[in-house]
Design an enzyme around this catalytic site. Structure first.
Site, mmCIF file in Angstrom:
data_model
loop_
_atom_site.group_PDB
_atom_site.id
_atom_site.type_symbol
_atom_site.label_atom_id
_atom_site.label_comp_id
_atom_site.label_asym_id
_atom_site.label_seq_id
_atom_site.Cartn_x
_atom_site.Cartn_y
_atom_site.Cartn_z
ATOM 1 N N GLY A 111 -73.274 39.239 20.749
ATOM 2 C CA GLY A 111 -74.469 40.043 20.525
ATOM 3 C C GLY A 111 -74.464 40.674 19.145
ATOM 4 N N GLY A 112 -74.776 41.981 19.117
ATOM 5 C CA GLY A 112 -74.827 42.693 17.850
ATOM 6 C C GLY A 112 -73.507 42.711 17.111
ATOM 7 N N GLY A 168 -80.545 16.727 -11.932
ATOM 8 C CA GLY A 168 -80.659 18.143 -11.607
ATOM 9 C C GLY A 168 -79.336 18.761 -11.210
ATOM 10 C CB ALA A 169 -76.396 17.478 -9.367
#
Length: 515
Positions: free
Chosen positions: A171-172, A405-406
């Site tokens: 949970g939290g 782009g890499a």
């Protein structure tokens, strides 16, 4: 009653606090192969260095029989001590008290020691072993979580924060570790999940075990939520000690520089480790071992996104962060997971004044419909953003391929690299020679009497004219073409030259990284 009676009362209360949930529950913890909270603290810290804070804090809830439980300390041990002489603040949740569940005062107790860590500029470690929120306290327990989450966030980039998961974290309870810098988990002992197996089965009908849902293997290899996996609690706590040794105490300091025993900095084996043929794979960790001080590489996220390798090491005793393409997996190409992995590590290094060295051998961003639909544009942009944002010393070594782009994304000069070195066999181009030749010379190849022979000729022509490091060096995009065997020497000189680097960015509240 005299003063000695009062002193005896003090020690009696302290003993009750130290006993936690009592002998029976401690025995159950041991039967699971787990240490108690205090045993973990004693193992982690230097001997006799721990000073406890707020041992007598208690909850103030009277509902659901809570008024009948007089366990002191609120199910969490907090305080400060030292690791190898360096100060450290920490908490350790006590599973023998309310299953380590976090209530109002439990949360405030952790928040208080986090505040002290930040005020004093000291690293903070959380030893997590909790079933989640203490439901008997209702919404007050949620407020306790909020107190912790808030501090995890505002102290991020101010002091290093490390989470060790030593039991359930549900949970939290999982969100505090998720905000911290590093998460360490133990095989077959640690689990993290938002909703447990029973809830999932009720809601969706899916049946799954706790280990398969949120165990150490899953979070280290699939989700990437954890950074280090160990086989025992002792190994996990040893990993904390090892990791702390590479880090500064806070964002105003630099990591300590250690004495280095490596005298001969020439590395002739590098020419054999990296094949000249760019299509042949190799293990970049062998390159790392040749470059850094002996046995100093500490890998982060070794089981996640294996096509990129990140971690800390030392060169001539100075802590550095390494970001390296791994040709052994996916030809070292960048995908969604490796982009996230690299970007987060880069930002940590920048937060804590750790120079970043990039070893580049990349064909590009990984193609495919799954990657495109999964958001490779957004995730790939994180690397660009992280490198561009970073102001620490940034050095790149292009060992073989640097395409498209890499190439730009992996710490090129255009996005702020201080120094870029290339080996003589490096290929730096908008795309690989094979692909470029197929596009540029498509008509000539198709009309040739021997298309395959013509194609190979055009590939060789493109490689010689456009895909060598001297074109980029001539344009100032590469600072120097270096002998691979002298790479360690080049990096030692570069780190010395950049040691006092100062670089400012436009004043702003913060940027908006593409999350």
């Amino acid at each position: 009653m005299d003063i000695f009676d009062k002193i005896n009362e003090l020690y009696d209360k302290r003993r009750r606090s130290e006993l936690g949930g009592g002998d029976e529950r401690i025995d159950k913890q041991h039967a699971k192969g787990k240490m108690t909270a205090r045993e973990r603290v004693d193992y982690l810290l230097d001997e006799h260095s721990f000073v406890e804070l707020n041992p007598f804090i208690e909850h103030r809830s009277s509902d659901f029989g809570m008024n009948n439980n007089d366990a002191k300390g609120e199910g969490v041990v907090t305080g400060y001590g030292k690791i190898n002489g360096k100060p450290l603040y920490l908490f350790a949740q006590d599973f023998t008290v309310y299953g380590g569940a976090l209530g109002e005062m439990h949360g405030k107790k952790i928040a208080a020691v986090m505040d002290l860590a930040a005020k004093n500029g000291v690293p903070f470690v959380g030893l997590n072993d909790s079933g989640g929120a203490r439901i008997q306290e209702g919404v007050s327990s949620l407020d306790g979580y909020g107190q912790v989450f808030y501090r995890n966030t505002i102290y991020s980039g101010v002091i290093p924060q490390i989470s060790v998961i030593l039991g359930p974290s549900a949970g939290g309870a999982v969100y505090s570790p998720a905000i911290t810098d590093f998460v360490i988990m133990v095989e077959k002992t640690s689990q993290m999940f938002i909703t447990g197996p029973k809830v999932i089965e009720t809601v969706t009908g899916e049946k799954i075990s706790s280990e398969d849902l949120g165990g150490a293997d899953i979070h280290n290899s699939k989700s990437g939520n954890a950074h280090i996996k160990t086989t025992s609690e002792e190994e996990a706590l040893d990993a904390v000690r090892d990791l702390i040794a590479y880090l500064p105490a806070n964002n105003q300091e630099k990591a300590a520089r250690l004495a280095s025993k490596d005298e001969n900095n020439l590395r002739p084996d590098l020419v054999d480790i990296v094949p000249f043929d760019s299509k042949i794979a190799y293990d970049v960790k062998n390159v790392i071992d040749q470059i850094v001080d002996k046995n100093s590489f500490f890998e982060i996220h070794p089981d996640f996104a294996k096509n990129i390798v990140v971690g800390f090491a030392r060169i001539k005793g100075e802590t550095i962060g390494l970001v390296c393409n791994q040709p052994k997996y996916m030809a070292g190409g960048l995908d969604i997971d490796s982009s996230d992995k690299a970007a987060r590590f880069i930002r940590f290094c920048d937060s804590f004044n750790i120079p970043i060295i990039t070893f580049e051998d990349v064909t590009g961003f990984f193609p495919g419909v799954k990657q495109e639909h999964g958001g490779i544009i957004r995730h790939g942009a994180k690397i660009l953003y992280a490198y561009s944002e970073a102001t620490v010393p940034k050095i790149t070594v292009i060992t073989r391929k640097a395409y498209g782009g890499a190439y730009v994304a992996l710490n090129s000069k255009s996005i702020g690299a201080d120094l870029v070195y290339a080996w003589p066999n490096a290929e730096i181009a908008v795309m690989g020679p094979e692909g470029a030749a197929n596009i540029i010379f498509a008509k000539e190849i198709a009309e040739s009497e021997n298309p395959e022979e013509t194609r190979q000729e055009k590939i060789n022509t493109y490689r010689e004219k456009f895909a060598n490091p001297y074109i980029a060096a001539g344009l100032g995009m590469v600072d120097d073409v270096v002998d691979p065997r002298e790479t360690r020497i080049n990096l030692i000189q570069a780190l010395e030259m950049l040691y006092n680097k100062q670089e400012e960015r436009p004043k702003k509240k913060h940027g908006n990284i593409p999350l």
